[in-house]
Design a protein around this motif. Structure first.
Motif, PDB file in Angstrom:
ATOM      1  N   SER A  24       4.083  -7.702  -0.231  1.00 55.83           N
ATOM      2  CA  SER A  24       2.823  -7.641   0.505  1.00 55.83           C
ATOM      3  C   SER A  24       3.058  -7.719   2.002  1.00 55.83           C
ATOM      4  CB  SER A  24       1.936  -8.802   0.063  1.00 55.83           C
ATOM      5  OG  SER A  24       0.887  -8.963   0.978  1.00 55.83           O
ATOM      6  N   ALA A  25       2.320  -6.906   2.764  1.00 56.24           N
ATOM      7  CA  ALA A  25       2.425  -6.951   4.224  1.00 56.24           C
ATOM      8  C   ALA A  25       1.673  -8.154   4.765  1.00 56.24           C
ATOM      9  CB  ALA A  25       1.875  -5.672   4.837  1.00 56.24           C
ATOM     10  N   LYS A  26       0.884  -8.809   3.943  1.00 51.08           N
ATOM     11  CA  LYS A  26       0.040  -9.950   4.340  1.00 51.08           C
ATOM     12  C   LYS A  26      -0.807  -9.615   5.561  1.00 51.08           C
ATOM     13  CE  LYS A  26       2.530 -13.466   1.914  1.00 51.08           C
ATOM     14  NZ  LYS A  26       3.914 -13.090   1.703  1.00 51.08           N
ATOM     15  N   SER A  27      -1.272  -8.373   5.610  1.00 54.52           N
ATOM     16  CA  SER A  27      -2.199  -7.984   6.661  1.00 54.52           C
ATOM     17  C   SER A  27      -3.090  -6.895   6.091  1.00 54.52           C
ATOM     18  CB  SER A  27      -1.449  -7.475   7.885  1.00 54.52           C
ATOM     19  OG  SER A  27      -0.920  -6.203   7.603  1.00 54.52           O
ATOM     20  N   GLY A  28      -4.068  -6.474   6.891  1.00 57.73           N
ATOM     21  CA  GLY A  28      -5.003  -5.462   6.409  1.00 57.73           C
ATOM     22  C   GLY A  28      -6.419  -5.991   6.543  1.00 57.73           C
ATOM     23  N   HIS A 101       2.244  11.123   3.637  1.00 56.79           N
ATOM     24  CA  HIS A 101       3.198  10.276   2.939  1.00 56.79           C
ATOM     25  C   HIS A 101       4.606  10.361   3.491  1.00 56.79           C
ATOM     26  CE1 HIS A 101       0.153  10.439  -0.533  1.00 56.79           C
ATOM     27  NE2 HIS A 101       0.012   9.332   0.136  1.00 56.79           N
TER      28      HIS A 101
ATOM     29  N   ASN B 193      -2.357   7.491  -3.525  1.00 58.11           N
ATOM     30  CA  ASN B 193      -1.423   6.431  -3.154  1.00 58.11           C
ATOM     31  C   ASN B 193      -1.089   5.483  -4.304  1.00 58.11           C
ATOM     32  OD1 ASN B 193      -0.782   6.621  -0.183  1.00 58.11           O
ATOM     33  ND2 ASN B 193      -3.005   6.812  -0.132  1.00 58.11           N
ATOM     34  N   ARG B 196       1.676   2.714  -4.372  1.00 55.32           N
ATOM     35  CA  ARG B 196       1.545   1.407  -3.706  1.00 55.32           C
ATOM     36  C   ARG B 196       0.179   0.742  -3.940  1.00 55.32           C
ATOM     37  NH1 ARG B 196       3.397   2.625   2.303  1.00 55.32           N
ATOM     38  NH2 ARG B 196       3.341   0.376   2.544  1.00 55.32           N
ATOM     39  N   GLN B 224      -0.603 -12.364  -1.777  1.00 56.43           N
ATOM     40  CA  GLN B 224       0.064 -11.210  -2.382  1.00 56.43           C
ATOM     41  C   GLN B 224      -0.811  -9.958  -2.320  1.00 56.43           C
ATOM     42  OE1 GLN B 224       3.224 -10.940  -3.153  1.00 56.43           O
ATOM     43  NE2 GLN B 224       3.314 -13.056  -2.402  1.00 56.43           N
ATOM     44  N   LEU B 225      -2.128 -10.160  -2.382  1.00 56.11           N
ATOM     45  CA  LEU B 225      -3.037  -9.008  -2.427  1.00 56.11           C
ATOM     46  C   LEU B 225      -3.342  -8.447  -1.051  1.00 56.11           C
ATOM     47  CD1 LEU B 225      -5.537 -10.342  -5.101  1.00 56.11           C
ATOM     48  CD2 LEU B 225      -3.980  -8.405  -5.372  1.00 56.11           C
ATOM     49  N   GLU B 226      -3.275  -9.329  -0.011  1.00 58.79           N
ATOM     50  CA  GLU B 226      -3.664  -8.850   1.319  1.00 58.79           C
ATOM     51  C   GLU B 226      -2.602  -7.892   1.850  1.00 58.79           C
ATOM     52  OE1 GLU B 226      -4.376 -11.670   4.476  1.00 58.79           O
ATOM     53  OE2 GLU B 226      -4.786 -10.005   5.839  1.00 58.79           O
ATOM     54  N   ASP B 227      -2.867  -6.629   1.667  1.00 54.86           N
ATOM     55  CA  ASP B 227      -1.911  -5.589   2.042  1.00 54.86           C
ATOM     56  C   ASP B 227      -2.691  -4.287   2.223  1.00 54.86           C
ATOM     57  OD1 ASP B 227       1.211  -4.744   1.792  1.00 54.86           O
ATOM     58  OD2 ASP B 227      -0.056  -3.215   0.867  1.00 54.86           O
ATOM     59  N   PRO B 228      -2.369  -3.530   3.290  1.00 59.45           N
ATOM     60  CA  PRO B 228      -3.135  -2.304   3.536  1.00 59.45           C
ATOM     61  C   PRO B 228      -3.099  -1.340   2.354  1.00 59.45           C
ATOM     62  CG  PRO B 228      -1.540  -2.710   5.305  1.00 59.45           C
ATOM     63  CD  PRO B 228      -1.323  -3.766   4.280  1.00 59.45           C
ATOM     64  N   PHE B 229      -2.015  -1.377   1.572  1.00 59.80           N
ATOM     65  CA  PHE B 229      -1.915  -0.427   0.458  1.00 59.80           C
ATOM     66  C   PHE B 229      -2.302  -1.042  -0.879  1.00 59.80           C
ATOM     67  CE2 PHE B 229       0.043   2.034   3.661  1.00 59.80           C
ATOM     68  CZ  PHE B 229      -0.250   3.339   3.291  1.00 59.80           C
ATOM     69  N   LYS B 230      -1.822  -2.230  -1.184  1.00 60.30           N
ATOM     70  CA  LYS B 230      -2.113  -2.835  -2.492  1.00 60.30           C
ATOM     71  C   LYS B 230      -3.621  -2.983  -2.707  1.00 60.30           C
ATOM     72  CE  LYS B 230       2.032  -5.695  -2.839  1.00 60.30           C
ATOM     73  NZ  LYS B 230       2.680  -5.255  -4.085  1.00 60.30           N
ATOM     74  N   TYR B 232      -6.344  -2.705   0.307  1.00 62.16           N
ATOM     75  CA  TYR B 232      -7.312  -2.078   1.211  1.00 62.16           C
ATOM     76  C   TYR B 232      -7.354  -0.550   1.125  1.00 62.16           C
ATOM     77  CZ  TYR B 232      -8.181  -6.652   3.198  1.00 62.16           C
ATOM     78  OH  TYR B 232      -8.543  -7.966   3.354  1.00 62.16           O
ATOM     79  N   ARG B 233      -6.607   0.058   0.206  1.00 61.74           N
ATOM     80  CA  ARG B 233      -6.813   1.497  -0.035  1.00 61.74           C
ATOM     81  C   ARG B 233      -8.149   1.735  -0.726  1.00 61.74           C
ATOM     82  NH1 ARG B 233      -5.177   4.232   3.528  1.00 61.74           N
ATOM     83  NH2 ARG B 233      -4.718   2.195   4.383  1.00 61.74           N
ATOM     84  N   HIS B 235     -11.763   2.308  -0.879  1.00 60.43           N
ATOM     85  CA  HIS B 235     -12.774   2.661   0.107  1.00 60.43           C
ATOM     86  C   HIS B 235     -14.169   2.635  -0.506  1.00 60.43           C
ATOM     87  CE1 HIS B 235      -9.312   3.518   2.397  1.00 60.43           C
ATOM     88  NE2 HIS B 235      -9.054   4.702   1.885  1.00 60.43           N
TER      89      HIS B 235
END
Ligand code: SF4
Ligand code: SF4
Ligand code: FES
Lengths: 134, 266
Positions: A24-28, A101, B193, B196, B224-230, B232-233, B235
């Motif tokens: 996880s990037a832990k952001s968003g 991509h 996507n 990811r 673990q969930l806070e991720d732009p792809f996991k 926030y994809r 919409h």
């Protein structure tokens, strides 16, 4: 199987390793939150702009300048520009992340988009100030 | 770029046609996706005419009828035949749903009903898609109870309200998901996507664990969930919710997870 820039590269890894990826990037959150904040700000600001726009389009340069020399008008217009450019930038970033991509093309496009919006935003603000203080 | 057209070896060709013999007036035709990994042939749509007087009412009945009486090579998954195992998910008449709970009569096309595998997945054979990646994504959210406190000597208690958050007061809560993946494979964000993005099914399950009052790993789960792809994809396109054959609402569960992440910021 990973795909990037039209090249297919076969990787031997377990399904779980592939699903976990780089973690996880832990952001968003910030991106998501600002998209909502700017959208909220744009509601009154766009109504205000739409209300004034017909008059500005038909006005002479001197009349428009007079309208903009009003501090309320100038400040509200600057706020509109901030919200509109910020919101549009966030939206465009989402589109790029959704559809591009390529590991090289994507960051390049994201950086270029930021420069473009920063440049356009600064130009717009400069124009407002120039007209205002001319 | 995201791919908007099928690769050359996935283009669907015209297939074989099977006529119903000695059938009366009551006939229906099904067009079914066929592909086998043996050989080099492209996928094709085979056409089967069925005597409805000899076949049960559901789409799964038609598939079983074809396999037993017309073409034993037709391959599909099924087990419970009552909408509880999630095995028979496929695209029927343009929508993802369960073959065992979809009545032939309820198909929008009166005849010539088209059946294809769940969209946008690699195909193993005919109507059987490869679900490995989605199962691994499900495993990646660690869908089990996590606690640090020593286990109690009796059951872990939960109030009826808290249990309802999981089961749904109307029986349509996230714990009722049967992992059929009708939702995930209907989600455009997952199409572009899916490598990811976790997709609606897995995120609904993640929400089920985030909202379990007995679980002690809520914060780690949100991390673990806070991720732009996991996460926030998503919409909020809502395809997932309209696809779910069990009447669950993955889009709402995803929004709830985003809300929990926002809550801890303010
Ligand atoms: S609401 Fe989210 S998960 Fe559901 S279909 Fe839309 S993008 Fe996919
Ligand atoms: S949410 Fe509905 S459609 Fe999605 S996997 Fe669960 S039961 Fe199937
Ligand atoms: S056979 Fe179990 S859900 Fe259809």
């Amino acid at each position: 199987m990973t795909e990037s820039c039209g090249k297919t590269h076969k990787k031997i890894e377990t399904p779980l390793a592939r699903a976990k990826g780089l973690g996880s990037a832990k952001s968003g959150y910030k991106h998501w939150w600002m998209q909502r904040v700017t959208a909220l700000a744009l509601i009154p600001l766009s109504v205000w702009l739409l209300f004034h726009l017909p008059n500005i389009f038909t006005a002479s340069y001197a009349e428009a300048q007079l309208w903009m020399s009003d501090p309320w008008n100038a400040v509200t217009l600057l706020l509109f520009l901030w919200a509109a450019f910020y919101h549009a930038l966030l939206g465009l970033e989402v589109i790029i992340e959704d559809y591009v991509h390529c590991h090289v093309g994507k960051p390049v496009m994201l950086i270029f988009t930021r420069f473009l919006f920063l440049g356009a935003g600064v130009m717009a603000v400069y124009a407002v100030l120039k007209i205002n203080f001319a | 770029m995201a791919k908007f057209t099928l690769p050359k070896n996935s283009k669907i060709g015209k297939g074989k046609s099977f006529k119903a013999e000695n059938a009366g007036e009551n006939k229906k035709t099904f067009r079914i996706y066929r592909w086998t990994p043996d050989g080099e042939e492209n996928p094709r749509l085979d056409t089967y005419e069925i005597d409805m007087d000899k076949c049960g009412p559901m789409v799964l009945d038609a598939l079983i009828y074809i396999k037993n009486n017309i073409d034993p090579t037709l391959t599909f998954r099924r087990s419970c035949r009552e909408g509880i195992c999630g095995s028979c998910a496929m695209n029927i008449d343009g929508t993802n749903t369960l073959a065992c709970t979809k009545a032939i009569e309820d198909c929008r096309s009166d005849d010539n009903i088209k059946i294809t595998p769940l969209p946008h997945l690699p195909v193993v054979k005919d109507l059987v898609p490869d679900l490995n990646h989605m199962y691994a994504q499900y495993a990646s959210i660690e869908p089990w109870m996590k606690t640090d406190s020593p286990p109690p000597s009796q059951e872990r208690l939960q109030s009826p309200e808290d249990a309802n958050r999981l089961n749904g007061a109307d029986g349509h809560g996230p714990a009722m998901c049967i992992l059929c993946y009708c939702c995930t494979t209907a989600c455009p964000s997952y199409w572009w996507n899916g490598d990811r993005y976790l997709g609606p099914s897995t995120l609904l399950q993640a929400s089920r664990w985030v909202h379990d009052t007995r679980d002690e790993a809520t914060g780690e789960r949100l991390d673990q969930l806070e991720d732009p792809f996991k996460l926030y994809r998503c919409h909020t396109i809502m395809n997932c919710t309209s696809a779910c054959p069990k009447g669950l609402n993955p889009a709402k569960e995803i929004a709830e997870v985003k809300k929990r992440i926002a809550e801890r910021q303010h």
